[in-house]
Design a protein around this motif. Structure first.
Motif, mmCIF file in Angstrom:
data_model
loop_
_atom_site.group_PDB
_atom_site.id
_atom_site.type_symbol
_atom_site.label_atom_id
_atom_site.label_comp_id
_atom_site.label_asym_id
_atom_site.label_seq_id
_atom_site.Cartn_x
_atom_site.Cartn_y
_atom_site.Cartn_z
ATOM 1 N N PRO A 226 27.778 10.670 32.781
ATOM 2 C CA PRO A 226 27.768 9.331 33.240
ATOM 3 C C PRO A 226 27.954 9.435 34.763
ATOM 4 O O PRO A 226 27.505 8.601 35.558
ATOM 5 C CB PRO A 226 28.765 8.520 32.689
ATOM 6 C CG PRO A 226 29.786 9.402 31.927
ATOM 7 C CD PRO A 226 29.257 10.633 31.576
ATOM 8 N N VAL A 227 28.699 10.187 35.273
ATOM 9 C CA VAL A 227 29.035 10.592 36.736
ATOM 10 C C VAL A 227 28.948 12.008 36.990
ATOM 11 O O VAL A 227 28.911 12.920 36.054
ATOM 12 C CB VAL A 227 30.226 9.969 36.979
ATOM 13 C CG1 VAL A 227 30.426 8.618 36.838
ATOM 14 C CG2 VAL A 227 31.681 10.572 36.223
ATOM 15 N N ALA A 228 28.748 12.213 38.470
ATOM 16 C CA ALA A 228 28.789 13.383 38.668
ATOM 17 C C ALA A 228 30.147 14.372 38.676
ATOM 18 O O ALA A 228 31.105 13.559 38.654
ATOM 19 C CB ALA A 228 28.432 13.732 40.392
ATOM 20 N N GLY A 229 30.262 15.415 38.308
ATOM 21 C CA GLY A 229 31.392 16.382 38.132
ATOM 22 C C GLY A 229 32.000 16.175 36.812
ATOM 23 O O GLY A 229 33.065 16.430 36.699
ATOM 24 N N CYS A 230 31.249 15.683 35.785
ATOM 25 C CA CYS A 230 31.752 15.650 34.570
ATOM 26 C C CYS A 230 32.080 17.097 33.711
ATOM 27 O O CYS A 230 31.588 18.181 34.061
ATOM 28 C CB CYS A 230 30.714 15.014 33.557
ATOM 29 S SG CYS A 230 30.764 13.277 33.497
ATOM 30 N N TRP A 231 33.158 16.977 32.696
ATOM 31 C CA TRP A 231 33.450 18.189 32.025
ATOM 32 C C TRP A 231 32.580 17.733 30.677
ATOM 33 O O TRP A 231 32.612 16.740 30.382
ATOM 34 C CB TRP A 231 34.950 18.317 32.012
ATOM 35 C CG TRP A 231 35.449 19.047 32.973
ATOM 36 C CD1 TRP A 231 35.001 19.433 34.239
ATOM 37 C CD2 TRP A 231 36.721 20.106 32.891
ATOM 38 N NE1 TRP A 231 35.680 20.209 34.974
ATOM 39 C CE2 TRP A 231 36.726 20.602 34.268
ATOM 40 C CE3 TRP A 231 37.673 20.032 31.938
ATOM 41 C CZ2 TRP A 231 38.081 21.012 34.612
ATOM 42 C CZ3 TRP A 231 39.068 20.552 32.429
ATOM 43 C CH2 TRP A 231 39.054 21.298 33.631
ATOM 44 N N GLY B 101 30.586 26.665 25.049
ATOM 45 C CA GLY B 101 31.918 26.543 25.249
ATOM 46 C C GLY B 101 32.421 25.073 25.951
ATOM 47 O O GLY B 101 31.325 24.509 26.253
ATOM 48 N N ARG B 102 33.472 24.868 25.843
ATOM 49 C CA ARG B 102 34.006 23.591 26.610
ATOM 50 C C ARG B 102 34.773 23.965 28.072
ATOM 51 O O ARG B 102 35.490 24.749 28.122
ATOM 52 C CB ARG B 102 35.108 23.082 25.486
ATOM 53 C CG ARG B 102 35.638 21.575 26.066
ATOM 54 C CD ARG B 102 36.843 21.177 25.181
ATOM 55 N NE ARG B 102 37.999 21.532 25.502
ATOM 56 C CZ ARG B 102 38.957 22.261 24.591
ATOM 57 N NH1 ARG B 102 38.427 22.515 23.444
ATOM 58 N NH2 ARG B 102 39.977 22.715 25.128
ATOM 59 N N ASP B 103 34.377 23.050 28.961
ATOM 60 C CA ASP B 103 34.745 23.178 30.351
ATOM 61 C C ASP B 103 36.289 23.133 30.278
ATOM 62 O O ASP B 103 36.764 22.371 29.530
ATOM 63 C CB ASP B 103 34.198 21.993 31.277
ATOM 64 C CG ASP B 103 32.920 22.190 31.687
ATOM 65 O OD1 ASP B 103 32.420 23.314 31.895
ATOM 66 O OD2 ASP B 103 31.923 21.246 31.766
ATOM 67 N N GLY B 104 36.936 24.005 31.004
ATOM 68 C CA GLY B 104 38.314 24.052 31.039
ATOM 69 C C GLY B 104 39.000 24.821 32.164
ATOM 70 O O GLY B 104 38.246 25.003 33.075
ATOM 71 N N HIS C 147 44.870 21.870 35.227
ATOM 72 C CA HIS C 147 43.773 20.978 35.155
ATOM 73 C C HIS C 147 43.515 20.534 36.449
ATOM 74 O O HIS C 147 44.581 20.124 37.087
ATOM 75 C CB HIS C 147 43.989 20.131 34.222
ATOM 76 C CG HIS C 147 43.799 20.347 32.721
ATOM 77 N ND1 HIS C 147 42.810 21.385 32.164
ATOM 78 C CD2 HIS C 147 44.505 20.107 31.450
ATOM 79 C CE1 HIS C 147 43.024 21.673 30.955
ATOM 80 N NE2 HIS C 147 43.856 20.889 30.472
ATOM 81 N N PRO C 148 42.428 20.105 36.980
ATOM 82 C CA PRO C 148 42.324 19.363 38.292
ATOM 83 C C PRO C 148 42.975 18.059 38.205
ATOM 84 O O PRO C 148 42.951 17.344 37.269
ATOM 85 C CB PRO C 148 40.704 19.432 38.537
ATOM 86 C CG PRO C 148 40.059 19.514 37.366
ATOM 87 C CD PRO C 148 41.018 20.344 36.485
ATOM 88 N N TYR C 149 43.625 17.713 39.471
ATOM 89 C CA TYR C 149 43.686 16.133 39.560
ATOM 90 C C TYR C 149 42.992 15.603 40.706
ATOM 91 O O TYR C 149 42.614 16.128 41.709
ATOM 92 C CB TYR C 149 45.140 16.142 39.840
ATOM 93 C CG TYR C 149 45.691 14.715 39.992
ATOM 94 C CD1 TYR C 149 46.049 13.994 38.504
ATOM 95 C CD2 TYR C 149 45.741 13.798 41.033
ATOM 96 C CE1 TYR C 149 46.486 12.820 38.601
ATOM 97 C CE2 TYR C 149 46.200 12.654 40.988
ATOM 98 C CZ TYR C 149 46.529 12.044 39.670
ATOM 99 O OH TYR C 149 47.000 10.671 39.808
ATOM 100 N N PRO C 150 42.436 14.435 40.500
ATOM 101 C CA PRO C 150 42.432 13.597 39.240
ATOM 102 C C PRO C 150 41.649 14.353 38.111
ATOM 103 O O PRO C 150 40.961 14.831 38.478
ATOM 104 C CB PRO C 150 42.174 12.148 39.709
ATOM 105 C CG PRO C 150 41.025 12.466 40.928
ATOM 106 C CD PRO C 150 41.637 13.510 41.518
ATOM 107 N N PRO C 151 42.036 13.806 36.935
ATOM 108 C CA PRO C 151 41.141 14.699 35.675
ATOM 109 C C PRO C 151 39.766 14.071 35.829
ATOM 110 O O PRO C 151 39.309 12.915 36.096
ATOM 111 C CB PRO C 151 41.817 14.127 34.572
ATOM 112 C CG PRO C 151 43.229 13.470 35.068
ATOM 113 C CD PRO C 151 43.080 12.950 36.348
ATOM 114 N N PRO C 152 38.982 15.263 35.523
ATOM 115 C CA PRO C 152 37.527 14.727 35.504
ATOM 116 C C PRO C 152 37.116 13.997 34.351
ATOM 117 O O PRO C 152 37.676 13.966 33.272
ATOM 118 C CB PRO C 152 36.879 16.187 35.402
ATOM 119 C CG PRO C 152 37.952 17.116 34.521
ATOM 120 C CD PRO C 152 39.032 16.466 35.281
ATOM 121 N N VAL C 153 35.978 13.191 34.689
ATOM 122 C CA VAL C 153 35.458 12.421 33.541
ATOM 123 C C VAL C 153 34.771 13.292 32.561
ATOM 124 O O VAL C 153 34.396 14.315 32.961
ATOM 125 C CB VAL C 153 34.435 11.426 34.049
ATOM 126 C CG1 VAL C 153 33.681 10.648 32.929
ATOM 127 C CG2 VAL C 153 35.032 10.402 34.942
#
Length: 213
Positions: free
Chosen positions: A52-57, A80-83, A87-93
């Motif tokens: 829904p937004v740029a930069g999603c995991w 695979g699942r992004d990880g 973890h980056p802050y703020p957390p990705p959507v």
């Protein structure tokens, strides 16, 4: 074996949260909250992977590499699942695929690390790449977790480190606290998935048009 009195409400809460999430994913209806059935279409692959937004995991093919801000694609198989830690802050959507896979891996892993071989790892868990596979994996994992809990007595519930799941605080916690934590994970990620379904259905964000215009 009877279920300990303090475990019973947590199991009931898990059952309700699980059923509501599955119905929200596959339909054909879900309770609106006041007893009215609301029609729900099955989750599609497009919606499962919708960002829904740029930069999603999300979950991605290993051949394509990690998404923005991720350093690794965790999991076995094609997907695979992004990880990556920290973890980056703020957390990705995160997408529905990411959230559903997170729930399934967590439930399957904790079931194994409670009464199984204590061998489950994120790296060896096969990540589903389609909506149908994602829902099925969640259902299997939820059933496995529910089944192992029915064998827990009061002594087990008080035992610190009864679950050895390595991706949480389980080894330092009494089992009853782990059970509570799993419930809140299911409830809050289930609510997030439901909201993403609402946003996807609403359309404007998916088409690149700001909502409210």
């Amino acid at each position: 074996m009877s279920v300990p009195e303090r475990l019973a409400p947590l199991l009931a809460q898990f059952d309700v949260g699980r059923e509501r999430l599955v119905r929200r994913l596959v339909g054909p209806t879900v309770d609106s909250g006041d007893g009215e059935p609301v029609a729900v279409p099955p989750l599609t692959d497009d919606e499962y992977l919708w960002e829904p937004v740029a930069g999603c995991w999300s979950v991605r093919r290993h051949a394509d590499g990690p998404g923005p801000g991720a350093t690794v694609l965790v999991g076995a198989g094609e997907w695979g699942r992004d990880g990556g830690r920290p973890h980056p802050y703020p957390p990705p959507v995160t997408t529905i695929a990411w959230r559903l896979e997170h729930l399934a891996e967590m439930l399957a892993g904790r079931a194994d690390h409670l009464t199984g071989a204590h061998a489950h790892t994120e790296e060896e868990y096969v990540v589903p790449g389609t909506a149908a596979e994602g829902v099925a994996a969640f259902e299997r994992a939820a059933s496995a977790w529910r089944e192992v809990l029915t064998g827990a007595d009061d002594e087990a519930l008080d035992a610190v480190g009864r679950s050895t799941y390595p991706y949480g605080s389980d080894p330092e916690d009494p089992l009853i606290e782990t059970v509570w934590w799993v419930d809140q994970e299911l409830l809050h990620h289930g609510a997030e998935i439901a909201l993403l379904r609402d946003l996807y259905r609403a359309g404007p964000l998916r088409q690149g048009t700001p909502a409210g215009t």
